[in-house]
Design a protein around this motif. Structure first.
Motif, PDB file in Angstrom:
ATOM      1  N   LEU A  94      -6.222   3.627  -3.188  1.00 41.39           N
ATOM      2  CA  LEU A  94      -4.819   3.233  -3.044  1.00 41.39           C
ATOM      3  C   LEU A  94      -4.634   2.202  -1.931  1.00 41.39           C
ATOM      4  CD1 LEU A  94      -3.158   6.758  -3.342  1.00 41.39           C
ATOM      5  CD2 LEU A  94      -3.386   5.020  -5.130  1.00 41.39           C
ATOM      6  N   GLY A  95      -5.723   1.917  -1.209  1.00 46.65           N
ATOM      7  CA  GLY A  95      -5.671   0.895  -0.178  1.00 46.65           C
ATOM      8  C   GLY A  95      -5.844   1.398   1.233  1.00 46.65           C
ATOM      9  N   ILE A 102       0.830  -1.204   0.000  1.00 50.18           N
ATOM     10  CA  ILE A 102       0.000   0.000   0.000  1.00 50.18           C
ATOM     11  C   ILE A 102       0.864   1.254   0.000  1.00 50.18           C
ATOM     12  CG2 ILE A 102      -1.717   1.316   1.307  1.00 50.18           C
ATOM     13  CD1 ILE A 102      -2.824  -1.370   2.293  1.00 50.18           C
ATOM     14  N   ASN A 103       1.949   1.233   0.763  1.00 50.15           N
ATOM     15  CA  ASN A 103       2.842   2.392   0.782  1.00 50.15           C
ATOM     16  C   ASN A 103       3.444   2.656  -0.583  1.00 50.15           C
ATOM     17  OD1 ASN A 103       3.206   3.874   3.327  1.00 50.15           O
ATOM     18  ND2 ASN A 103       3.642   1.868   4.214  1.00 50.15           N
ATOM     19  N   ARG A 104       3.791   1.605  -1.302  1.00 50.63           N
ATOM     20  CA  ARG A 104       4.342   1.782  -2.646  1.00 50.63           C
ATOM     21  C   ARG A 104       3.323   2.456  -3.568  1.00 50.63           C
ATOM     22  NH1 ARG A 104       9.008  -1.109  -3.938  1.00 50.63           N
ATOM     23  NH2 ARG A 104       9.716  -2.543  -2.307  1.00 50.63           N
ATOM     24  N   LYS A 105       2.081   2.012  -3.514  1.00 54.90           N
ATOM     25  CA  LYS A 105       1.030   2.609  -4.339  1.00 54.90           C
ATOM     26  C   LYS A 105       0.799   4.064  -3.953  1.00 54.90           C
ATOM     27  CE  LYS A 105      -1.534  -1.743  -4.952  1.00 54.90           C
ATOM     28  NZ  LYS A 105      -2.809  -2.441  -4.640  1.00 54.90           N
ATOM     29  N   PHE A 106       0.757   4.305  -2.651  1.00 56.29           N
ATOM     30  CA  PHE A 106       0.517   5.655  -2.137  1.00 56.29           C
ATOM     31  C   PHE A 106       1.624   6.604  -2.580  1.00 56.29           C
ATOM     32  CE2 PHE A 106       0.971   8.939   1.106  1.00 56.29           C
ATOM     33  CZ  PHE A 106      -0.337   9.379   1.270  1.00 56.29           C
ATOM     34  N   ALA A 127     -10.478   5.418   8.084  1.00 49.88           N
ATOM     35  CA  ALA A 127      -9.791   6.004   9.241  1.00 49.88           C
ATOM     36  C   ALA A 127      -8.419   6.523   8.857  1.00 49.88           C
ATOM     37  CB  ALA A 127      -9.678   4.968  10.350  1.00 49.88           C
ATOM     38  N   LYS A 128      -7.689   5.755   8.056  1.00 48.38           N
ATOM     39  CA  LYS A 128      -6.330   6.171   7.705  1.00 48.38           C
ATOM     40  C   LYS A 128      -6.315   7.361   6.756  1.00 48.38           C
ATOM     41  CE  LYS A 128      -4.157   1.783   8.765  1.00 48.38           C
ATOM     42  NZ  LYS A 128      -3.433   0.586   8.292  1.00 48.38           N
TER      43      LYS A 128
END
Length: 210
Positions: A87-88, A59-63, A92-93
């Motif tokens: 992006l996943g 998810i961090n890579r996509k973000f 909440a996030k």
């Protein structure tokens, strides 16, 4: 941390704690690289909460790719919630990363001088952000700033590693971990002790806040 500081920490821990001495001998030198991409590190920490390392990394890579690997407060605040969800990120996030962006933009959280602040000051400032608790702030201190004496007593991995390596029947409480650390003289290198405890579980701790 510089290699000379790591070596001093290993000598100190090996001298004071037989369990850590064995872990250090078995695993060699565990370095603790630092970096100054504070905003990105905090975004990664928020996004990765309660996820496996593999899922968090994906998810961090996509973000980051969506923001051309250079997210800033303005770009995140202007992004639609639906886009961030795609992006996943959970609902909440999405709120959490936008709250971080807003507080950094408005100066409520000042990242620029973090390296000059004490651990307690950084924890106090970071926990102003929605979704950032003491544990997340401690991970930032360890994996981004490389602070040498952080003891994340509420970390499940640390609790499990202590139970297994020190022959306890149950997971230790935070107070029990503090007493163990004091008895075995971990300070002023509690961070390094934590790294070897994580390593004993084969945890790829290097990727937590890369």
């Amino acid at each position: 941390m510089k290699i000379i500081e790591i070596e001093r920490a290993l000598a100190h821990l090996s001298r004071n704690d037989k369990v850590l001495s064995t872990l250090i001998k078995n695993n060699g030198i565990c370095n603790l690289p630092t970096h100054k991409k504070y905003f990105i590190a905090l975004l990664r920490a928020i996004i990765g909460q309660q996820l496996s390392l593999k899922a968090a990394d994906s998810i961090n890579r996509k973000f980051l790719a969506y923001f051309d690997n250079s997210p800033d407060p303005d770009s995140i605040l202007s992004a639609k919630d639906e886009t961030l969800r795609s992006l996943g990120l959970s609902k909440a996030k999405v709120k959490y990363v936008k709250d971080l962006a807003l507080k950094v933009k408005e100066g409520e959280v000042k990242l620029k001088n973090f390296s000059k602040k004490r651990d307690e000051e950084i924890i106090e400032e970071l926990t102003k952000v929605k979704g950032v608790g003491v544990w997340t702030a401690q991970m930032f201190l360890i994996f981004t700033l490389g602070r040498p004496d952080v003891l994340p007593v509420d970390d499940l991995g640390i609790r499990k590693a202590i139970m297994l390596n020190y022959g306890l029947k149950n997971l230790p409480s935070g107070e029990e971990i503090k007493r163990l650390a004091k008895k075995n003289g971990w300070s002023p290198f509690s961070t390094i002790a934590s790294l070897y405890l994580w390593k004993s579980l084969d945890t790829n701790f290097e990727t937590i806040l890369k």
